[in-house]
Design a protein around this motif. Structure first.
Motif, PDB file in Angstrom:
ATOM      1  N   ARG A   1       8.824 -14.911  37.476  1.00  8.47           N
ATOM      2  CA  ARG A   1       8.730 -13.563  37.134  1.00  8.47           C
ATOM      3  C   ARG A   1       9.789 -12.957  36.944  1.00  8.47           C
ATOM      4  N   LEU A   2      10.994 -13.687  36.566  1.00  6.93           N
ATOM      5  CA  LEU A   2      12.195 -13.005  36.297  1.00  6.93           C
ATOM      6  C   LEU A   2      12.322 -12.415  35.179  1.00  6.93           C
ATOM      7  N   GLN A   3      13.018 -11.225  34.820  1.00  5.94           N
ATOM      8  CA  GLN A   3      12.978 -10.543  33.872  1.00  5.94           C
ATOM      9  C   GLN A   3      14.655 -11.006  32.949  1.00  5.94           C
ATOM     10  N   PRO A   4      14.672 -10.903  31.753  1.00  3.44           N
ATOM     11  CA  PRO A   4      16.023 -11.176  31.385  1.00  3.44           C
ATOM     12  C   PRO A   4      17.282 -10.696  31.860  1.00  3.44           C
ATOM     13  N   ARG A   5      17.019  -9.404  32.364  1.00  4.65           N
ATOM     14  CA  ARG A   5      18.378  -8.867  33.036  1.00  4.65           C
ATOM     15  C   ARG A   5      18.462  -9.453  34.369  1.00  4.65           C
ATOM     16  N   GLU A   6      17.861 -10.185  35.025  1.00  2.58           N
ATOM     17  CA  GLU A   6      17.814 -10.688  36.300  1.00  2.58           C
ATOM     18  C   GLU A   6      18.324 -12.193  36.284  1.00  2.58           C
ATOM     19  N   LEU A   7      18.421 -12.892  34.861  1.00  2.00           N
ATOM     20  CA  LEU A   7      18.997 -14.228  34.792  1.00  2.00           C
ATOM     21  C   LEU A   7      20.409 -14.110  34.758  1.00  2.00           C
ATOM     22  N   PRO A   8      21.182 -15.095  35.095  1.00  2.00           N
ATOM     23  CA  PRO A   8      22.782 -15.135  35.022  1.00  2.00           C
ATOM     24  C   PRO A   8      22.966 -14.630  33.672  1.00  2.00           C
ATOM     25  N   HIS A   9      24.093 -13.747  33.558  1.00  4.70           N
ATOM     26  CA  HIS A   9      24.815 -13.293  32.387  1.00  4.70           C
ATOM     27  C   HIS A   9      25.946 -12.701  32.311  1.00  4.70           C
ATOM     28  N   LEU A  10      26.576 -12.369  31.332  1.00  4.38           N
ATOM     29  CA  LEU A  10      27.832 -11.568  31.114  1.00  4.38           C
ATOM     30  C   LEU A  10      27.646 -10.793  30.371  1.00  4.38           C
ATOM     31  N   ILE A  11      28.378  -9.670  30.289  1.00  5.98           N
ATOM     32  CA  ILE A  11      28.194  -8.460  29.565  1.00  5.98           C
ATOM     33  C   ILE A  11      29.620  -8.296  28.819  1.00  5.98           C
ATOM     34  N   PHE A  12      29.742  -8.250  27.441  1.00  2.00           N
ATOM     35  CA  PHE A  12      31.034  -8.110  26.853  1.00  2.00           C
ATOM     36  C   PHE A  12      30.878  -6.853  26.113  1.00  2.00           C
ATOM     37  N   GLY A  13      32.261  -6.226  25.988  1.00  2.00           N
ATOM     38  CA  GLY A  13      32.395  -4.851  25.418  1.00  2.00           C
ATOM     39  C   GLY A  13      32.147  -3.784  26.302  1.00  2.00           C
ATOM     40  N   THR A  14      32.129  -2.523  25.791  1.00  2.64           N
ATOM     41  CA  THR A  14      31.749  -1.265  26.583  1.00  2.64           C
ATOM     42  C   THR A  14      30.575  -0.473  25.952  1.00  2.64           C
ATOM     43  N   PRO A  15      29.858   0.175  26.698  1.00  4.48           N
ATOM     44  CA  PRO A  15      28.626   0.905  26.328  1.00  4.48           C
ATOM     45  C   PRO A  15      29.081   1.977  25.424  1.00  4.48           C
ATOM     46  N   PRO A  16      28.470   2.069  24.495  1.00  4.56           N
ATOM     47  CA  PRO A  16      27.091   1.575  23.907  1.00  4.56           C
ATOM     48  C   PRO A  16      27.172   0.391  23.235  1.00  4.56           C
ATOM     49  N   LYS A  17      28.319  -0.076  23.111  1.00  3.72           N
ATOM     50  CA  LYS A  17      28.418  -1.462  21.910  1.00  3.72           C
ATOM     51  C   LYS A  17      28.864  -2.469  23.310  1.00  3.72           C
ATOM     52  N   THR A  18      27.466  -3.230  23.507  1.00  2.21           N
ATOM     53  CA  THR A  18      27.876  -4.188  24.415  1.00  2.21           C
ATOM     54  C   THR A  18      26.979  -5.361  23.994  1.00  2.21           C
ATOM     55  N   THR A  19      27.523  -6.473  24.310  1.00  2.00           N
ATOM     56  CA  THR A  19      26.732  -7.877  24.003  1.00  2.00           C
ATOM     57  C   THR A  19      26.363  -8.568  25.329  1.00  2.00           C
ATOM     58  N   ILE A  20      25.158  -9.019  25.567  1.00  2.00           N
ATOM     59  CA  ILE A  20      24.667  -9.720  26.652  1.00  2.00           C
ATOM     60  C   ILE A  20      24.763 -11.248  26.361  1.00  2.00           C
ATOM     61  N   ARG A  21      25.286 -12.083  27.089  1.00  2.00           N
ATOM     62  CA  ARG A  21      25.256 -13.543  26.917  1.00  2.00           C
ATOM     63  C   ARG A  21      24.481 -14.040  28.193  1.00  2.00           C
ATOM     64  N   HIS A  22      23.327 -14.522  28.015  1.00  2.00           N
ATOM     65  CA  HIS A  22      22.730 -15.291  29.351  1.00  2.00           C
ATOM     66  C   HIS A  22      23.174 -16.640  29.524  1.00  2.00           C
ATOM     67  N   PHE A  23      23.178 -17.251  30.726  1.00  2.00           N
ATOM     68  CA  PHE A  23      23.492 -18.657  30.964  1.00  2.00           C
ATOM     69  C   PHE A  23      24.908 -18.848  30.228  1.00  2.00           C
ATOM     70  N   PRO A  24      25.952 -18.002  30.637  1.00  2.00           N
ATOM     71  CA  PRO A  24      27.266 -18.178  29.999  1.00  2.00           C
ATOM     72  C   PRO A  24      28.004 -19.389  30.155  1.00  2.00           C
ATOM     73  N   ASP A  25      27.598 -20.159  31.259  1.00  2.00           N
ATOM     74  CA  ASP A  25      28.487 -21.483  31.418  1.00  2.00           C
ATOM     75  C   ASP A  25      28.121 -22.642  30.436  1.00  2.00           C
ATOM     76  N   LYS A  26      26.865 -22.235  29.692  1.00  2.00           N
ATOM     77  CA  LYS A  26      26.521 -23.191  28.571  1.00  2.00           C
ATOM     78  C   LYS A  26      26.407 -24.682  28.884  1.00  2.00           C
ATOM     79  N   LEU A  27      25.935 -24.913  30.122  1.00  2.00           N
ATOM     80  CA  LEU A  27      25.497 -26.287  30.421  1.00  2.00           C
ATOM     81  C   LEU A  27      24.051 -26.374  30.452  1.00  2.00           C
TER      82      LEU A  27
END
Length: 327
Positions: free
Chosen positions: A137-163
């Protein structure tokens, strides 16, 4: 694309299915490999069959061979765009040349994947997000992630460890793989990405684990991981962490000024890997990082052994000499 679809696409480039299955595994998880890994995958001994396979790869421009000073061992880098297009990853970072230390880390990850052929390994960000949003029942925002950039121009990378993440036949029991390469569990992957997983496999290269003082690395990481996964934080501690976050943000805005005394004291009070990494994560993503830290689920899973922490040692026989000329 499924693994089978990727294998089929690679066979259209003129490879046998057995070769294609190995190539897809390497392309998804490492981008580099050595001969013994193909032999282990195919269940054959080192010899002419292995030699012919890699000679063909290099001769057709799909790979580059880097001779090593350690006997006859070669490191093979798969870089051809046609291969990565065939598996649906034309812009994969594995196409780019990589320094030898990073290549050795990738070989260890590949070893771990090859050692568990009974698991289905998720390699890409899309696959991981799709699986956990469908199965839980997890939403994408609840998954491990990092946010790059500053609002409103941001990029979200989920599972950033890439393992890689391994799945059993039913897809309900995940195996989270982490590669440990430091003497001390500082900024370990589980803590810094904000993930709290029910099982993990920790891999150390054999020479790293045996050489003093590296022999103590495994127990240290085991203790740090159990502290992170099996010890939910108390509400009072989380309130203090939130206060530290506020202090950290103030220090960030006051560039050129001396750190606040309260922040310095807080740093000393919460110096454990789990809490210090949590505070770092708080500064980046906000109070959402606190939610999972209160749950008793992982502590209970580890107690009844439905969740387990395993440590495996791998020996990578690769010389540390610089790459030779392209074969």
């Amino acid at each position: 694309m499924t693994f089978a679809e990727r294998v089929h696409q690679v066979t259209t480039l003129g490879f046998l299915e057995r070769h294609a299955r190995f190539l897809v595994t390497v392309l998804l998880h490492a981008g580099v490999c050595v001969g013994r890994q193909y032999c282990a995958f195919a269940g054959i001994r080192r010899g002419q069959v292995m030699h012919d396979f890699f000679t063909d790869l290099v001769g057709r421009g799909f790979a580059t061979a880097y001779p090593r000073a350690h006997g006859s061992t070669h490191l093979y880098h798969l870089h051809a765009k046609a291969l990565y297009q065939a598996i649906g990853e034309p812009n994969s970072r594995y196409r780019r040349p990589t320094p030898l230390p990073r290549a050795v880390e990738r070989l260890m990850v590949l070893d771990a994947v090859l050692a568990s052929p009974d698991l289905t390994w998720l390699a890409t960000e899309r696959e991981k997000v799709s699986h956990f949003t469908r199965k839980t029942r997890l939403q994408p925002r609840e998954l491990p992630h990092l946010i790059f950039g500053t609002p409103p121009k941001t990029t979200i990378r989920h599972f950033p460890d890439k393992l890689p993440i391994g799945l059993d036949a039913g897809g309900w029991t995940p195996t989270f793989l982490y590669l440990l390469t430091r003497r001390l569990p500082i900024d370990s992957a589980p803590s810094c990405t904000g993930t709290r997983n029910s099982c993990a496999r920790c891999h150390l290269d054999d020479s790293f684990a045996r050489a003093a003082p590296f022999g103590r690395a495994i127990p240290r990481y085991q203790a740090a991981l159990r502290d992170e996964l099996a010890t939910p934080l108390q509400r009072a501690t989380l309130d203090d962490c939130s206060g530290i976050r506020t202090a950290a943000e103030r220090r960030e805005h006051a560039r050129g000024h001396r750190p606040m005394r309260a922040f310095s004291r807080a740093q000393e009070a919460f110096a454990s890997p789990a809490v210090s990494c949590l505070v770092s994560h708080l500064v980046k993503v906000g109070d959402a990082a606190l939610h999972a830290t209160l749950s008793q689920v992982l502590a209970e899973a580890l107690a009844r052994r439905s969740g387990q922490l395993e440590c495996h040692v791998r020996l990578i026989r690769i010389s540390t000499s610089p790459p030779g000329r392209t074969a």
